[in-house]
Scaffold this active site. Structure first.
Site, PDB file in Angstrom:
ATOM      1  CB  CYS A 117      -0.873   0.017   1.203  1.00 50.30           C
ATOM      2  SG  CYS A 117      -2.418   1.284   1.139  1.00 50.30           S
ATOM      3  CG  HIS A 172      -3.105  -3.058   3.836  1.00 55.46           C
ATOM      4  ND1 HIS A 172      -2.086  -2.500   4.231  1.00 55.46           N
ATOM      5  CD2 HIS A 172      -3.962  -2.282   3.226  1.00 55.46           C
ATOM      6  CE1 HIS A 172      -1.965  -1.232   4.035  1.00 55.46           C
ATOM      7  NE2 HIS A 172      -3.529  -1.018   3.269  1.00 55.46           N
ATOM      8  CD  GLU A 197      -0.337  -4.977   5.992  1.00 54.55           C
ATOM      9  OE1 GLU A 197      -0.089  -5.818   5.103  1.00 54.55           O
ATOM     10  OE2 GLU A 197      -0.303  -3.620   5.990  1.00 54.55           O
TER      11      GLU A 197
END
Lengths: 200, 294
Positions: free
Chosen positions: A91, A175, A177
């Site tokens: 991002c 994302h 994560e």
């Protein structure tokens, strides 16, 4: 790299930095630690010493840009890349690495390309990884507006690139994560271990 | 195929704000200064809390035109405040496509019994809390981010510290409880049992928590970050100080390097006077903003 101990069979010695000027660096650190890497937060150039790979996380790209300038991290980050060590940007991290910022990957990101927060979304994205599409979380996400010939686009949404690779640099507009799907981090970590072995 | 405005993307934006400073701004010029100083978001409002305090009267949602002008001036996320319980103001802010709605005690409450039901909204909400029960009630209503309240518009950090220590202390104490005790704790905190159970297991709130209300200096930012805040809101502290440009950048720097005193020192040098402040203890009960909300 010859001064470092050689990695064990499972690569426990691999140390990965996460740029921690602002953003969701802790979420990246948690995934990398779960996958067996030693994680170090990077805020000043000296923090890059001895790292095997680096993650540039999500966050506010304007804030992170100003932080990189304030800490004079631009040249050290370029040198880190030039030394052949893998970098993974997500991002805002994708934006930081593009041709209008650090110039580490030959592509140009369009910021907030999908719109304001009300357009943020989740969608499965096919990256050709074993196990099928990855669960991707897009938050005020950029897309890849254009890119050079050596950049491989790995996935698209709405006809725009949202994942790409060039040499040792991997970028995604979303994302991984936050999704609980660790496969992209595992892929990155494998490239870090491979690069380490190749350099040893 | 595509799921918009899920709780994950609402709470996810707060994840992206972490380690950053969200600054109150009242016009385009201030918004640009905030962005250029490294703010991770701005809060668009007509009057900063210290002015609301001074002026008295009913404080409402800001003029939509003013909010739009700020959206046009910057590319970082723009937040705006709605009154507690005023779901129609929130609906207007959603039409404006602000990036976050702050259901805020800084404005005059519109409903003395109910907060906004935040689940139906596509825009995420941040809400204030003075203790764990209040934080979990707001999350139960759909808030995707929490800020400890402090006492807005005072420049006095003491209430922010009290609220952070209370919330984090209560989280720690949950960790030592057995399952039967967790049900009692949920009753005591007047909080949803599922959320209390989740906090007991994880040792943290299920959403990001920033600190607000009283931050005036780089050292204040460092203090609250060391006490467990994941980022800071600065209201009157920047644009009511002598040198907003320098102070804004200094608070950003101190928030990033909060655990390195040498960097906080460097950030604190040469900033001129901080905002005019009010000692919270000297305020009458009726003047306290942190008592609003339940």
């Amino acid at each position: 790299m010859s001064g470092l101990p050689s990695p064990g069979a499972t690569g426990e010695q691999t140390t990965v930095g996460v740029l921690a000027l602002q953003g969701d660096f802790e979420a990246h650190g948690a995934v990398l630690a779960r996958l067996g890497a030693i994680v170090r937060e990077v805020r000043v150039p000296a923090d890059l010493e001895g790292l095997d790979g680096l993650v540039i996380p999500g966050g506010e790209s304007t804030t992170i840009t100003l932080g990189i300038e304030r800490e004079q991290l631009g040249e050290p980050l370029k040198a880190f890349h030039a030394s052949g060590k893998p970098i993974f940007g997500t991002c805002a991290g994708l934006i930081m690495l593009d041709s209008e910022h650090l110039g580490i990957i030959d592509l140009r990101a369009e910021r907030n390309a999908f719109g304001r927060q009300v357009r943020s979304f989740e969608a499965p994205v096919e990256l050709g990884l074993p196990g099928g599409p990855v669960a991707a979380v897009f938050i005020r996400a950029p897309w890849i507006a254009d890119h050079g010939p050596d950049v491989e686009i790995l996935a698209e949404v709405d006809g725009h690139g949202v994942a790409a690779r060039e040499g040792q640099v991997l970028v995604v507009a979303f994302h991984p994560e936050l999704s609980g799907d660790d496969r992209l981090h595992a892929l990155f970590l494998q490239s870090v271990r491979d690069a380490r072995l190749a350099a040893a | 195929m595509r799921d918009e405005a899920t709780f994950k993307v609402k709470a996810g934006l707060a994840e992206m704000l972490k380690g950053g400073v969200i600054m109150d701004v009242i016009d385009q010029e201030q918004a640009r200064i905030a962005e250029a100083a490294g703010a991770c978001a701005v809060m668009a409002l007509e009057r900063v809390p210290s002015d609301i305090r001074r002026d008295g009267g009913v404080a409402r949602m800001s003029d939509p035109e003013m909010i739009q002008s700020i959206q046009e001036a910057v590319t970082i996320p723009v937040m705006a405040k709605a009154r507690i319980g005023h779901f129609a103001e929130a609906q207007v802010l959603e039409e404006l496509e602000v990036d976050y709605i702050d259901e805020s005690e800084v404005l005059t409450p519109a409903d003395e019994a109910n907060h906004i039901d935040k689940w139906p909204f596509r825009v995420p909400f941040v809400c204030g809390a003075t203790n764990l029960g209040e934080a979990l009630r707001r999350i139960g209503e759909g808030a995707a981010m929490i800020r400890s309240k402090g006492e807005a518009g005072t420049g006095d950090i003491v209430e922010a510290v009290r609220h952070l220590r209370t919330i984090n202390g209560e989280i720690k104490r949950l960790g030592g409880l057995g399952e039967a005790e967790i049900a009692t704790a949920a009753k005591d905190h007047a909080a949803p049992l599922e959320l209390v159970r989740a906090v007991a297991a994880s040792g943290r709130l299920p959403v990001v928590m920033f600190c607000a209300g009283g931050i005036a200096t780089p050292a204040d930012a460092s203090l609250v970050m060391q006490l467990g805040a994941e980022g800071v809101f600065v209201g009157s502290g920047i644009f009511k100080s002598a040198d907003p440009v320098a102070r804004a950048a200094a608070i950003v720097e101190a928030t990033t390097h909060f655990s390195v005193p040498e960097r906080v020192l460097r950030a604190s040098e040469g900033l001129g006077a901080a905002m005019d402040s009010i000692e919270s203890r000297k305020l009458e009960e009726s003047e306290l903003l942190s008592n609003r909300g339940w």
